[in-house]
Design a protein around this motif. Structure first.
Motif, short mmCIF file in Angstrom:
data_model
loop_
_atom_site.label_atom_id
_atom_site.label_comp_id
_atom_site.label_asym_id
_atom_site.label_seq_id
_atom_site.Cartn_x
_atom_site.Cartn_y
_atom_site.Cartn_z
N GLN A 67 0.80 -1.09 -0.09
CA GLN A 67 -0.28 0.43 -0.07
C GLN A 67 1.10 1.14 -0.10
OE1 GLN A 67 -1.80 -0.73 3.80
NE2 GLN A 67 -4.24 -1.51 2.90
N ALA A 68 2.16 0.87 -0.27
CA ALA A 68 3.10 2.43 -0.27
C ALA A 68 4.23 1.93 -1.14
CB ALA A 68 3.42 2.47 1.28
N PRO A 69 3.93 2.11 -2.31
CA PRO A 69 4.97 2.47 -3.38
C PRO A 69 5.70 3.62 -3.29
CG PRO A 69 2.51 3.31 -3.85
CD PRO A 69 2.11 3.00 -2.97
N GLY A 70 6.65 3.39 -3.47
CA GLY A 70 7.59 4.01 -4.43
C GLY A 70 8.68 4.81 -2.73
N LEU A 71 7.95 3.76 -1.51
CA LEU A 71 8.35 3.82 -0.33
C LEU A 71 9.82 3.95 0.07
CD1 LEU A 71 7.89 4.74 3.22
CD2 LEU A 71 7.79 2.04 3.33
N LYS A 72 11.10 4.79 0.84
CA LYS A 72 13.00 3.71 1.16
C LYS A 72 12.45 3.17 2.35
CE LYS A 72 13.76 8.95 -0.10
NZ LYS A 72 15.12 9.71 0.18
N ALA A 73 13.58 2.70 1.65
CA ALA A 73 14.58 0.99 2.51
C ALA A 73 14.21 2.68 4.60
CB ALA A 73 15.30 0.50 2.51
N GLY A 74 13.88 1.48 5.12
CA GLY A 74 14.25 1.50 6.91
C GLY A 74 12.89 2.25 7.23
N GLN A 75 11.91 2.95 5.89
CA GLN A 75 11.08 3.68 6.34
C GLN A 75 9.63 2.77 6.07
OE1 GLN A 75 11.45 7.03 4.18
NE2 GLN A 75 12.26 8.13 5.54
N ALA A 76 8.69 3.45 7.38
CA ALA A 76 7.19 3.02 7.09
C ALA A 76 6.93 4.04 6.78
CB ALA A 76 7.23 2.66 8.47
N ARG A 77 5.46 3.07 5.96
CA ARG A 77 4.37 4.73 5.94
C ARG A 77 3.31 4.38 6.63
NH1 ARG A 77 4.54 5.34 -0.51
NH2 ARG A 77 5.46 6.61 0.13
N LEU A 78 2.78 5.74 7.21
CA LEU A 78 1.76 6.31 7.65
C LEU A 78 0.71 6.82 7.85
CD1 LEU A 78 4.47 5.79 9.52
CD2 LEU A 78 2.94 5.83 11.73
N TYR A 79 -0.62 6.03 7.79
CA TYR A 79 -1.80 7.41 7.76
C TYR A 79 -2.49 7.62 8.70
CZ TYR A 79 -7.21 8.24 7.23
OH TYR A 79 -8.28 8.98 7.64
N VAL A 80 -2.59 8.72 9.05
CA VAL A 80 -2.60 9.83 10.05
C VAL A 80 -3.67 10.45 10.12
CG1 VAL A 80 -1.48 11.26 11.31
CG2 VAL A 80 -0.16 9.96 10.69
N GLU A 81 -4.47 10.57 11.09
CA GLU A 81 -5.72 11.59 11.61
C GLU A 81 -4.92 12.17 12.91
OE1 GLU A 81 -9.12 10.16 11.93
OE2 GLU A 81 -9.56 8.87 9.78
N ALA A 82 -5.08 13.64 12.53
CA ALA A 82 -4.88 14.61 13.89
C ALA A 82 -5.82 15.89 13.97
CB ALA A 82 -3.08 15.01 13.18
N ASP A 83 -5.94 15.57 15.18
CA ASP A 83 -6.73 16.89 15.17
C ASP A 83 -6.01 18.75 15.38
OD1 ASP A 83 -8.94 15.33 15.83
OD2 ASP A 83 -8.13 15.20 18.02
N VAL A 84 -6.92 19.18 15.71
CA VAL A 84 -6.02 20.72 15.32
C VAL A 84 -5.67 21.37 15.94
CG1 VAL A 84 -5.82 22.85 13.49
CG2 VAL A 84 -6.11 20.67 12.34
N VAL A 85 -4.79 22.05 16.24
CA VAL A 85 -5.07 22.90 17.54
C VAL A 85 -4.82 24.15 17.23
CG1 VAL A 85 -3.84 23.41 19.90
CG2 VAL A 85 -3.33 21.10 18.77
N GLY A 86 -4.03 24.65 16.31
CA GLY A 86 -3.80 25.63 15.43
C GLY A 86 -4.11 26.16 13.89
N LEU A 87 -4.11 26.42 13.25
CA LEU A 87 -3.27 26.97 11.78
C LEU A 87 -2.58 28.01 11.83
CD1 LEU A 87 -3.87 26.11 9.23
CD2 LEU A 87 -5.42 27.50 8.84
N ILE A 88 -0.93 27.93 12.18
CA ILE A 88 -0.25 28.86 12.15
C ILE A 88 0.30 29.48 10.84
CG2 ILE A 88 2.06 29.20 12.75
CD1 ILE A 88 2.10 26.09 14.28
N ARG A 89 -0.10 29.04 10.05
CA ARG A 89 -0.08 29.28 8.58
C ARG A 89 -1.21 29.41 7.62
NH1 ARG A 89 5.04 30.21 4.24
NH2 ARG A 89 4.38 31.53 3.24
N GLY A 90 -1.88 29.22 6.91
CA GLY A 90 -2.75 28.92 5.83
C GLY A 90 -3.85 30.58 6.03
N SER A 91 -4.89 30.20 5.47
CA SER A 91 -6.02 30.51 4.36
C SER A 91 -7.19 29.97 4.63
CB SER A 91 -5.87 31.88 3.36
OG SER A 91 -5.27 31.21 2.39
#
Length: 294
Positions: A67-91
């Motif tokens: 499920q992780a095409p192009g993944l470099k050796a020694g790494q793992a690909r994770l699906y992450v969901e994160a709650d937003v505490v603050g938008l430091i930059r963006g519109s």
């Protein structure tokens, strides 16, 4: 549907290059430890990311290798969901939770790293088309590089905010992509001379270097970000945006082919002058691989 968080604009602060900027909110938050990341580490990400998010891990699931095409050796690909505490930059508004893929190093046992729930993080990302806030309870974003998720701490956020303050100032130094051309001319007195180098930038905005040599052999140099070449301008202080653009963007050797029409002896002097600039700037210290386009 989850509540939406309003965007927080990066505040503009008028400061000269070489001075740190700290928001009022940061001034109220004591920073007790230094950031583990260098100025260049943060600037590499901050200068190319349309969004910088302070978040907390909600959940993280390691993907299977297929499920992780192009993944470099020694790494793992994770699906992450994160709650937003603050938008430091963006519109624009942002959903209260974002999802994305991140590539992180395997742990000492060769297993995917475990991201704990509510672990604070910084995310450098771009919005994903069709995943606008208000249409989904969780909005998708794409990291500006596969590993553009960093552990959050007050010092790292303070450094990030200082960099972002500089990037939005009028006339902020652009990314340097190489040396366009240059020359060296002797002065009126023996030993005197001047080298001028004109730099290529990603935006096409002019940037130049002037190195002056006095008759006694002493040298001083200045960088001009703009049309006006000012040999008396101050040398950019370390850990400022101007310093970062030069220290991390200039080639490690002066390309002699760019000194067309300059006599061989004067080319040698230009190379020596260029070495003075690199020596004064110092190393572009990094603890992580910079993303493409930084």
């Amino acid at each position: 549907m989850r509540a939406l968080l309003p965007a927080l604009a990066v505040g503009l602060v008028t400061l000269s290059y070489g001075f740190s900027s700290v928001s009022a909110m940061q001034a109220q938050t004591p920073v007790t430890a230094a950031s583990p990341y260098s100025y260049a580490d943060i600037a590499d990400l901050a200068t190319i990311a349309p969004m910088a998010i302070h978040g907390r891990i909600y959940k993280a699931v390691a993907l299977k290798p297929e499920q992780a095409p192009g993944l470099k050796a020694g790494q793992a690909r994770l699906y992450v969901e994160a709650d937003v505490v603050g938008l430091i930059r963006g519109s624009g508004p942002l959903a209260a939770r974002v999802s994305y893929l991140v590539d992180l190093p395997l742990d000492a046992k060769g297993k995917p790293p475990k991201l704990k729930k509510k672990q604070p993080i910084l995310i450098f990302a771009r919005p994903v088309a069709g995943s606008a806030a208000g249409t989904n309870s969780t909005a998708s974003v794409r990291l500006v590089s596969p590993d553009a998720q960093l552990p959050w701490d007050p010092a790292t956020e303070a450094k990030l905010r200082a960099i972002l303050t500089e990037t939005v100032k009028p006339g902020a130094p652009p990314a340097i992509t190489g040396v366009a051309n240059g020359f060296h001319v002797p002065g009126t007195l023996p030993g005197e001379g001047e080298t001028q180098l004109f730099l290529d930038t990603r935006t096409g905005e002019p940037v130049s270097l002037t190195i002056l040599t006095a008759a006694d052999g002493s040298r001083r140099w200045a960088a001009a970000f703009g049309e006006i070449v000012d040999g008396s301008a101050a040398v950019p202080a370390r850990d400022t945006l101007a310093w970062y653009r030069l220290a991390c963007g200039l080639p490690r050797a002066l390309p002699l082919a760019k000194l067309g029409g300059t006599a061989p002896e004067d080319r040698k002097k230009a190379v020596s002058d260029y070495g003075v600039v690199l020596g004064a700037l110092g190393e572009c210290t990094r603890t992580r691989t910079p993303p493409a386009g930084s």
